[in-house]
Design a protein around this motif. Structure first.
Motif, mmCIF file in Angstrom:
data_model
loop_
_atom_site.group_PDB
_atom_site.id
_atom_site.type_symbol
_atom_site.label_atom_id
_atom_site.label_comp_id
_atom_site.label_asym_id
_atom_site.label_seq_id
_atom_site.Cartn_x
_atom_site.Cartn_y
_atom_site.Cartn_z
ATOM 1 N N ASP A 1 0.625 -1.335 -0.161
ATOM 2 C CA ASP A 1 -0.039 -0.094 -0.080
ATOM 3 C C ASP A 1 0.953 1.267 -0.092
ATOM 4 O OD1 ASP A 1 -2.644 1.194 -0.117
ATOM 5 O OD2 ASP A 1 -2.077 1.886 2.324
ATOM 6 N N GLU B 1 -4.047 1.454 -10.815
ATOM 7 C CA GLU B 1 -5.278 1.817 -11.730
ATOM 8 C C GLU B 1 -6.460 2.010 -11.030
ATOM 9 O OE1 GLU B 1 -5.591 -1.247 -14.786
ATOM 10 O OE2 GLU B 1 -3.653 -0.625 -15.761
ATOM 11 N N SER B 2 -6.726 1.329 -10.001
ATOM 12 C CA SER B 2 -7.903 1.297 -9.094
ATOM 13 C C SER B 2 -8.003 2.506 -8.094
ATOM 14 C CB SER B 2 -8.253 -0.008 -8.510
ATOM 15 O OG SER B 2 -7.374 -0.442 -7.754
ATOM 16 N N ARG B 3 -6.696 2.891 -7.732
ATOM 17 C CA ARG B 3 -6.522 3.783 -6.743
ATOM 18 C C ARG B 3 -6.984 5.112 -7.138
ATOM 19 N NH1 ARG B 3 -4.981 4.052 -0.929
ATOM 20 N NH2 ARG B 3 -3.708 2.122 -1.528
ATOM 21 N N GLY B 4 -7.891 5.810 -6.599
ATOM 22 C CA GLY B 4 -8.288 7.233 -6.760
ATOM 23 C C GLY B 4 -7.302 8.216 -6.617
ATOM 24 N N ARG C 1 -0.273 -3.148 -10.711
ATOM 25 C CA ARG C 1 -0.633 -2.157 -11.852
ATOM 26 C C ARG C 1 -2.191 -2.263 -11.533
ATOM 27 N NH1 ARG C 1 2.595 -1.760 -16.199
ATOM 28 N NH2 ARG C 1 4.423 -3.296 -16.500
ATOM 29 N N GLU C 2 -2.795 -3.015 -10.987
ATOM 30 C CA GLU C 2 -4.336 -3.138 -10.932
ATOM 31 C C GLU C 2 -4.673 -2.036 -9.644
ATOM 32 O OE1 GLU C 2 -5.747 -6.885 -10.109
ATOM 33 O OE2 GLU C 2 -5.361 -7.664 -12.074
ATOM 34 N N ASP C 3 -3.652 -2.093 -8.592
ATOM 35 C CA ASP C 3 -3.901 -1.190 -7.639
ATOM 36 C C ASP C 3 -3.813 0.206 -8.113
ATOM 37 O OD1 ASP C 3 -4.393 -3.266 -5.659
ATOM 38 O OD2 ASP C 3 -2.598 -3.166 -4.940
ATOM 39 N N LYS D 1 2.298 6.689 -7.172
ATOM 40 C CA LYS D 1 1.202 7.783 -7.810
ATOM 41 C C LYS D 1 1.954 9.034 -8.433
ATOM 42 C CE LYS D 1 -2.958 7.343 -7.807
ATOM 43 N NZ LYS D 1 -3.846 6.951 -8.978
#
Length: 331
Positions: free
Chosen positions: A256, A290-293, A286-288, A263
């Motif tokens: 995390d 992309e999904s993280r705002g 990569r998924e984290d 970012k």
């Protein structure tokens, strides 16, 4: 201390009892006390198995160590004086036990940055610089953030050009720091300050302040500003690490924490990080990402600084080396 070590230390201290734990705390630095205290406060139920593991680990490590000399400081002084004579030994002793005679300054290390800033606000920038170089870079950066921009830049310039601390420089603060600087007559000149110290402090200040300080120093001395920048290590400079070093860093960074830090990273750095992870871990990261705002810049910088602390520690331990011959930035 890493998270696992902090948790183990907290469990061990709670197992000792209040009186014994208090004796241990007396020998810790302010930062260690704070971190351990916070960890203990957050700790709730702990399984018997976990307690047993911690106690066994302590027993094993303690039994493998032997105290050869009870007072190592006095031992070093005595041996060097016998071998080199008082005058030559004094020069080496000051370097080896650097800061050992300025015990009064230790009081400042227990204070929060705002309180120190208020205490020093009306002092001459040279005196402020002489005091702040005794503190850790992170604490000094926190203090300077509470100063006006002009004062902050002036102090940083003086830290960068500081060649040593004379006893008289500290004695000028006696009226303000009466008890803190008691015994100032015994203080010898120590090789604190300089380009490396300035770079470490500026690294902790944040991008906006960092730029202002560097530009201010550049107006005074362009070569000095460049030397400081050469010693600084930013998050994007992770690109200078080889694959093995990146992997060592990643082992000690939580997923995390890495997601938030990346970012604010360049695409090149992201790809370097991903290329040094397993296929499954890279896909998950990569998924984290992309999904993280959206994430606040202050939070990104905070996580990046924590990762840089890991890099600094691994470099000091000799486990990794910075590229481009800049190893000494963390020596």
């Amino acid at each position: 201390m890493e998270d696992q070590g902090l948790q183990d230390a907290a469990i061990f201290l709670m197992s000792l009892g209040e009186e014994e734990a208090a004796e241990v705390f007396k020998h810790l630095s302010p930062k260690e006390v704070q971190k351990l205290g916070e960890t203990i406060a957050k700790t709730r139920a702990v399984s018997h198995e976990r307690v047993d593991q911690v106690m066994q680990r302590f027993s094993s490590e303690a039994s493998s160590q032997s105290l050869l000399v009870s007072d190592t400081d006095n031992y070093v002084r005595s041996v060097l004086k016998r071998a080199l004579g008082d005058d030559k030994a004094a020069l080496l002793i000051d370097r080896i036990l650097q800061g050992g005679d300025v015990s009064g300054i230790e009081s400042l290390k227990w204070m929060d940055p705002l309180s120190i800033a208020e205490l020093l606000r009306n002092e001459h920038p040279q005196i402020v610089a002489a005091i702040l170089v005794h503190l850790e870079a992170e604490q000094t950066a926190g203090v300077l953030k509470h100063f006006p921009e002009r004062t902050r830049n002036d102090v940083m310039l003086r830290i960068a050009t500081l060649e040593g601390i004379q006893p008289t420089a500290l004695k000028d603060l006696n009226e303000v720091l009466y008890k803190v600087l008691a015994g100032g007559d015994k203080i010898r000149k120590t090789s604190m300050g300089g380009v490396k110290t300035a770079a470490e402090i500026i690294n902790m200040m944040g991008t906006q302040i960092e730029h202002s300080v560097i530009e201010s120093i550049r107006e005074f001395d362009a070569d000095l500003a460049q030397k400081i920048m050469d010693k600084m290590f930013t998050f994007d400079d992770l690109l200078r690490l080889d694959g093995k070093s990146i992997q060592l860093v990643l082992k000690e960074v939580a997923t995390d924490q890495l997601v938030i830090a990346l970012k604010g990273a360049t695409n090149d750095l992201r790809e370097l990080i991903l290329s040094n992870m397993s296929t499954r871990a890279a896909e998950a990261l990569r998924e984290d990402l992309e999904s993280r705002g959206p994430v606040r810049l202050s939070e990104v910088e905070a996580q990046q600084k924590d990762i840089l602390k890991v890099v600094r520690r691994l470099s000091e331990e000799g486990q990794i080396a910075l590229g481009g011959g800049e190893e000494e930035a963390f020596v």
